[in-house]
Design a protein around this motif. Structure first.
Motif: not given
Length: 171
Positions: A91, A95, A97-100, A116, A118-120, A123, A139
């Motif tokens: 992980e 915060r 994201h695991w895809k970033t 996506d 789940e973007l913040t 990211d 997002r």
């Protein structure tokens, strides 16, 4: 220009308070089993044409992996698309994201859009600091999926000659 596309949320809406979703039917054409997916009828088949009109190289960025080509691509009227294969990884810190990190690596310095739900800001900040080309991390509200407003925002960003990295102008 690459366009990384998530499935759950952007294409398949979920989590609406009233649990009422539009339903679409494309008949029984397509590969065997494609219509057996219980959520496929939530996917507006017109999204495929709208995504294609953006003029980007579409890439599946989803845990659906190759199932996206088997199930969704025919439903959307799209050819088989490249699929990001997710590496086994720990992980990421904070915060992020695991895809970033894998998507930035996959882009290999090329400009991209990532759609996506789940973007913040974490990211966006990481991509701005670690990716040399313009990138838009857009997002989508998972309750509604991709809407006209989302397409407008992405298209406007794509038309900008000085595409920023999420608000930061390139120098």
């Amino acid at each position: 220009m690459l366009l990384f596309l998530d499935v759950d949320g952007p294409l398949i809406p979920f989590g609406a308070a009233d649990r009422t979703y539009a339903r679409y039917d494309r008949g029984l054409s397509g590969p065997p089993g494609a219509h057996a997916h219980p959520l496929l009828s939530r996917v507006d088949p017109e999204l495929g044409a709208r995504l294609s009109r953006l003029g980007c190289e579409l890439v599946w960025a989803t845990t659906w992996m190759d199932d996206a080509n088997d199930c969704l691509a025919p439903w959307l009227g799209l050819p088989a698309l490249p699929v990001v294969c997710w590496p086994d990884q720990d992980e990421p810190p904070g915060r992020l994201h695991w895809k970033t990190r894998p998507l930035v690596a996959w882009a290999a310095g090329r400009p991209f859009v990532w759609i996506d739900d789940e973007l913040t800001g974490t990211d966006r900040g990481w991509v701005a600091a670690h990716h040399p080309a313009p990138a838009l991390l857009h997002r989508v509200d998972h309750r509604y999926g991709l809407t006209g407003a989302d397409f407008t925002a992405v298209a406007e960003w794509l038309r900008r000659p000085d595409r920023p990295v999420d608000g930061r102008r390139r120098r």
